[in-house]
Enzyme design. Structure first.
Site, PDB file in Angstrom:
ATOM      1  N   ASP A 113       0.882  -1.217   0.025  1.00 17.66           N
ATOM      2  CA  ASP A 113      -0.036  -0.056   0.181  1.00 17.66           C
ATOM      3  C   ASP A 113       0.979   1.120  -0.139  1.00 17.66           C
ATOM      4  O   ASP A 113       2.099   1.308   0.174  1.00 17.66           O
ATOM      5  CB  ASP A 113      -1.015  -0.035   1.219  1.00 17.66           C
ATOM      6  CG  ASP A 113      -0.219   0.083   2.290  1.00 17.66           C
ATOM      7  OD1 ASP A 113       0.964  -0.260   2.508  1.00 17.66           O
ATOM      8  OD2 ASP A 113      -0.848  -0.035   3.576  1.00 17.66           O
TER       9      ASP A 113
ATOM     10  N   ASP B 166      -1.347  -3.145   6.021  1.00 17.18           N
ATOM     11  CA  ASP B 166      -1.938  -3.118   7.667  1.00 17.18           C
ATOM     12  C   ASP B 166      -3.284  -2.986   7.755  1.00 17.18           C
ATOM     13  O   ASP B 166      -3.816  -2.757   9.251  1.00 17.18           O
ATOM     14  CB  ASP B 166      -0.932  -2.190   8.316  1.00 17.18           C
ATOM     15  CG  ASP B 166      -1.288  -0.787   7.859  1.00 17.18           C
ATOM     16  OD1 ASP B 166      -2.023  -0.608   6.924  1.00 17.18           O
ATOM     17  OD2 ASP B 166      -0.785   0.263   8.234  1.00 17.18           O
TER      18      ASP B 166
ATOM     19  N   ASP C 246      -6.587  -5.083   3.725  1.00 18.71           N
ATOM     20  CA  ASP C 246      -5.539  -6.020   2.953  1.00 18.71           C
ATOM     21  C   ASP C 246      -5.480  -7.298   3.409  1.00 18.71           C
ATOM     22  O   ASP C 246      -4.746  -8.070   2.778  1.00 18.71           O
ATOM     23  CB  ASP C 246      -4.321  -5.117   3.639  1.00 18.71           C
ATOM     24  CG  ASP C 246      -4.025  -3.865   3.218  1.00 18.71           C
ATOM     25  OD1 ASP C 246      -4.438  -3.693   2.050  1.00 18.71           O
ATOM     26  OD2 ASP C 246      -3.790  -3.039   3.969  1.00 18.71           O
TER      27      ASP C 246
ATOM     28  N   ASN D 254      38.549 -36.089  -1.322  1.00 20.08           N
ATOM     29  CA  ASN D 254      39.433 -37.099  -0.293  1.00 20.08           C
ATOM     30  C   ASN D 254      38.781 -38.233  -0.223  1.00 20.08           C
ATOM     31  O   ASN D 254      39.600 -39.398  -0.160  1.00 20.08           O
ATOM     32  CB  ASN D 254      39.327 -36.447   0.981  1.00 20.08           C
ATOM     33  CG  ASN D 254      40.432 -35.195   1.012  1.00 20.08           C
ATOM     34  OD1 ASN D 254      41.035 -35.038   0.331  1.00 20.08           O
ATOM     35  ND2 ASN D 254      40.079 -34.184   1.992  1.00 20.08           N
TER      36      ASN D 254
ATOM     37  N   ASN E 231      36.075 -36.843   9.458  1.00 19.86           N
ATOM     38  CA  ASN E 231      34.778 -36.349   8.997  1.00 19.86           C
ATOM     39  C   ASN E 231      34.106 -35.434  10.072  1.00 19.86           C
ATOM     40  O   ASN E 231      33.640 -34.469   9.850  1.00 19.86           O
ATOM     41  CB  ASN E 231      33.882 -37.603   8.686  1.00 19.86           C
ATOM     42  CG  ASN E 231      32.719 -36.974   7.997  1.00 19.86           C
ATOM     43  OD1 ASN E 231      32.653 -36.269   6.842  1.00 19.86           O
ATOM     44  ND2 ASN E 231      31.450 -37.538   8.509  1.00 19.86           N
TER      45      ASN E 231
ATOM     46  N   ASP F 276      32.980 -31.654   9.911  1.00 16.88           N
ATOM     47  CA  ASP F 276      31.826 -31.088  10.291  1.00 16.88           C
ATOM     48  C   ASP F 276      31.864 -30.178  11.340  1.00 16.88           C
ATOM     49  O   ASP F 276      30.980 -29.199  11.277  1.00 16.88           O
ATOM     50  CB  ASP F 276      31.013 -32.256  10.610  1.00 16.88           C
ATOM     51  CG  ASP F 276      30.491 -33.213   9.244  1.00 16.88           C
ATOM     52  OD1 ASP F 276      30.459 -32.433   8.145  1.00 16.88           O
ATOM     53  OD2 ASP F 276      30.212 -34.139   9.151  1.00 16.88           O
TER      54      ASP F 276
END
Length: 902
Positions: free
Chosen positions: A356, A616, A620, A684, A709, A713
């Site tokens: 608006d 608002d 709407d 790898n 690993n 991670d």
């Protein structure tokens, strides 16, 4: 009853042979079936539900809530067990645990214990991060309340929708989501959008009169249904069914608690499938090759499964959840409240914003400018008084009666004429309030001297239609005000002697009295905010109830290129195909009604755009429900905030731009983790697989692979807080599996090349024993696959033109340091490592630098020749909208009651 789980045409029938005057109660614990209430009169309906027009008492409501359960279709409680099950859901992981357990009984206890400890830590790491994100989502959901106005103890009050029970009398207005299956008691011009149930795009007219005969869902005109929307009018109704006993509830529960996947989540799933396919093929080949080399079965199986675990993105769900949780906290600091974490993804995808004008592009501080008389017998002050008489304020209380008035009326009551005028000498006989169809307010006034007149105040285009003999000078004055950007209200009148009520009264033959002019200046920060949105690739379109020329003046002043302008009348004259073609080149939609706003949003969505709507007001709500992302503001109407997915604490487009950046930052950071998994990490694991076939010993023990690993991670959990380059935020990003595959096939071999160089160095230069070989490759592997994040996280030159966050830098350096320390520490021997000579570390430094330089060169060439194709838009299915609507009926409980058969 309703059947099926897709939003097509669900129909139920009424038995035409059943007496209308009789309502049966098959089970005293259950309210009467809605199909029977639909054919009964209001008095009988209230009696059968053991309630009255004054509603239930608080005590009755409390007892019924215990009897029927919450009016809920979803739960939002974080379950640690569900998170743990998701962590352990990988069949590869479970098979590895079983195989490690078997190896304990075959004498390899040390390696099995190492594997077990590492797996517990790895699963625990993923669990803790994902569960914390779930707790954040639970807290977020619990902070959001959807309310309904009910009559209890004879008075109106607001309650949470999940607390509604059969027998509650509820008041509903424009834009409200109907919170339960209800039988109408009263209704005024009531139309309901029932498309989520019936698939029909046209609204259904509703009336309290009982239905007769056999009726399909769309024909139950005396009933309104949970999940549908009040498109116009007002009503009061009594709750007949709640939760899973409602027609909408049966569909929502049939779909289950699991939310439909977003495009983001579907992309994650496709990526996981890609790596799973790679892991399956690689693992199978490794196992077969090692068995052909006559190596022990258990050792070969453990090694193969460890490789598979190393390839699969085990912490990807935790990284995504952490990104979303961090995003919600970052948005909260920027005064943006998201009702569900998934809304952050939707916000980042948005590429069209319909907003608006008032408060977003203007200051929302409306001031009265002047009254312009067009009748030579009236002064400006007299026109001003006529305007005051036509407000909806209480005249008996003067200016104090204007509390809560709309912004234009409030400004009018602050005008100089209002300060010295005494309204108590006038008596208002009747009032037809402003509505968004007529765009006028009509009053019948008695001046105390026996003179009565009808006064009409509203949009000039609409008021002038009822006026006779409008002078050309009046139209010229109106055009001049519009061109100056003023908001103009027309005032007209007509003597009405003997008229007692406005009901059915004709407005024809009015005499134009004049115009009331108001000013709402463009917001000083709006120009910069529009530039920010343009840089983010978001097209801004304005939908306003104001005059087209006023909207054009504001947009021109702010530098917004709006292209074409359409008015509500022009929109009504277009069919869907014409409007669909027009919305793309139109930037201003003026004098539009709530229904037209909703239609515009729908048309934009069918063109493949991701549409956000910012509004608002009560008018709407329909568009907020229909948008991909509904956005309201904290000071907006309750029905607008209730309909929105996101609430801004400040009505500022700049705040919204920050929210869009945050949504895109989350996607960009998730992609970093994905590209990590498809480059050095994959390389790898491929190197380990190849070396296991060539060497007479395993290049790394299964426990060492898992430890590698785990360290990798752990470092990547800092990615959610990383910085993102501005160019990555300029447009919504989408998953492109073909791009990821090309990335893997480009950078994976580079990683493997340096792995093979390490192998050659360890064997032919250092003549390493198995323990030394494993230690050397473990350190080289953790260094290269961790440090490559600095190259992959940006398309720029790392550090010089794109700096990582301090958290990511520290986490990566720490992981590399731990990776170097472990083989040299007292734990090294226990883990299967032997000490390394000092020259190795000098060679490692040189190889790592060379590796990063080669990756940087390859990155430049890769992105120079790789053009990511535009993604075809994927419209959301009906299932998505059912889940989204059902999310408002959520309770913090593990149990949501379903329906009994009817």
């Amino acid at each position: 009853m309703l059947r099926g789980t897709t939003c097509k045409h669900w129909i139920f029938s009424l038995d035409p042979q059943r007496p209308v005057s009789t309502i049966t109660r098959p089970d005293a614990a259950e309210p009467p079936a809605l199909k029977e209430l639909a054919r009964a009169g209001s008095v009988e309906v209230l009696h059968s539900l053991q309630t009255g027009s004054g509603g239930l008492s608080s005590d009755q409501a409390r007892r019924r809530l215990l009897q029927y359960g919450p009016n809920a279709l979803r739960t939002h409680i974080a379950s640690p067990w569900k998170v743990l099950v998701r962590q352990l859901a990988s069949p590869i992981l479970l098979l590895l645990i079983i195989t490690a357990g078997i190896s304990v009984f075959l004498g390899d206890a040390t390696n099995s214990i190492v594997i077990g400890v590492i797996l517990v830590v790895s699963v625990g790491l993923g669990f803790s991060n994902e569960y914390r994100a779930e707790l954040a989502a639970q807290a977020l959901h619990s902070s959001v309340r959807h309310r309904a106005v009910v009559v209890r103890d004879g008075a109106e009050k607001t309650v949470d929708v999940v607390e509604l029970v059969p027998g509650d009398v509820v008041r509903l207005t424009l834009g409200a989501v109907i919170p339960a299956d209800m039988r109408l008691l009263t209704a005024t011009d009531l139309l309901c959008d029932e498309s989520i149930l019936t698939g029909e795009s046209l609204p259904a007219a509703k009336d309290p009169a009982p239905v007769t005969g056999t009726a399909a869902l769309a024909d139950l005109s005396s009933c309104i249904f949970m999940g549908t929307i009040v498109q116009s009018g007002t009503c009061s109704a009594v709750v007949a069914a709640t939760g899973g006993r409602t027609e909408f509830g049966r569909i929502a529960l049939g779909l289950g608690e699991h939310q439909p996947q977003t495009e983001f989540q579907r992309g994650l799933k496709k990526f996981s499938y890609l790596l799973l396919q790679v892991a399956t093929v690689l693992t199978s080949l490794i196992l077969i090759a090692n068995l052909l080399l006559r190596r022990p079965l258990i050792e070969s199986l453990l090694f193969s499964l460890a490789i598979a675990v190393g390839i699969t993105p085990q912490l990807l769900p935790a990284v995504v959840s952490t990104c979303l949780a961090a995003g919600s906290r970052a948005l909260a600091k920027r005064k943006v409240l998201v009702k569900r974490l998934v809304c952050i993804e939707d916000l980042g995808d948005m590429d069209v914003l319909v907003t608006d004008k008032t408060g977003t592009l203007t200051d929302d501080r409306i001031s009265f400018l002047a009254a312009i008389p067009t009748d030579s017998t009236l002064t400006a002050s007299a026109v001003n008084v006529l305007g005051l008489l036509a407000t909806e304020s209480d005249l008996g209380h003067g200016r104090s009666g204007a509390a809560g008035a709309n912004s234009l009326d409030a400004a009018l009551w602050e005008s100089p004429a209002a300060q010295s005028w005494d309204p108590t000498s006038y008596r208002r006989l009747d009032l037809v309030p402003f509505d968004h169809r007529s765009r006028m307010t009509t009053v019948l006034i008695d001046d105390g001297g026996g003179n009565r007149q009808m006064i009409v105040k509203g949009a000039p285009e609409d008021v002038l239609q009822y006026c006779a003999n409008v002078p050309a000078a009046a139209r010229a004055a109106l055009d001049a005000q519009f061109d100056a950007g003023a908001r103009v209200v027309a005032v007209a009148r007509r003597a009405s002697p003997g008229l007692e009520s406005l009901k059915g009264a004709d407005r024809a033959g009015l005499a134009l009295a004049g115009f009331l002019c108001f000013l709402d200046n463009p917001k000083t920060s709006a120009k910069d905010s529009l530039l920010q949105l343009a840089k983010l690739g978001v097209t801004v379109k304005v939908a306003t109830g104001d005059n087209a020329r006023v909207a054009e003046k504001v947009c021109t002043d702010l530098g917004l290129d709006y292209g074409r302008t359409l008015t509500g009348a022009q929109i009504d004259a277009m069919d869907d195909d014409e409007l669909r073609a027009a919305v793309g080149v139109t930037g201003i939609f003026a004098r539009v009604s709530p229904e037209q706003k909703g239609r515009l949003v729908g048309m934009l969505r069918t063109t493949g755009r991701s549409v956000g709507f910012l509004g608002d007001g009560v008018n709407d709500a329909l568009a907020l429900h229909g948008a991909d992302v509904g956005i309201s503001v904290d000071g907006g109407a309750d029905v607008a905030k209730d309909a929105a997915d996101i609430v801004l604490m400040d009505k500022d487009l700049g705040v919204l731009a920050e929210g869009i950046r945050e949504g895109r930052r989350i996607f960009a950071n998730t992609i970093k983790y994905v590209l990590m998994g498809t480059s050095s990490n994959f390389g790898n694991m491929f190197s380990a697989a190849a070396a296991s076939v060539v060497l007479s010993f395993l290049p790394m023990l299964p426990g060492q692979i898992l430890l590698n690993n785990l360290l990798y991670d752990t470092g990547q959990l800092a990615i959610p807080g990383d910085r993102v380059d501005p160019e990555q935020l300029r447009a919504p990003s989408h998953w492109n599996i073909a791009f990821i595959r090309r990335f893997m096939l480009t950078f994976g071999p580079i990683s493997s090349l340096f792995d093979f160089a390490t192998f050659a160095m360890m064997l032919f230069i250092f003549h390493a024993a198995p323990g030394e070989f494993r230690a050397g490759w473990f350190i080289e592997s953790i260094a290269t696959q961790s440090l490559i994040i600095f190259a992959i996280r940006t398309r720029r030159v790392p550090f010089f033109r794109s700096r990582p966050s301090a958290g990511l830098l520290l986490a990566t350096v720490a992981v590399v340091a731990v990776g170097i320390y472990l083989p040299l520490s007292p734990l090294g021997n226990f883990l299967g490592f032997d000490p390394l000579p000092v020259p190795f570390f000098l060679a490692l430094l040189a190889m790592t630098v060379l590796y990063l330089v080669l990756v940087e060169i390859a990155k430049k060439q890769f992105f120079a020749r790789t053009v990511e194709p535009d993604k075809a838009p994927a419209p959301r299915a009906a299932e998505h909208h059912i889940h989204r609507r059902a999310a408002r009926f959520s309770a913090p409980s593990r149990h949501v009651r379903g329906h009994r058969g009817t």
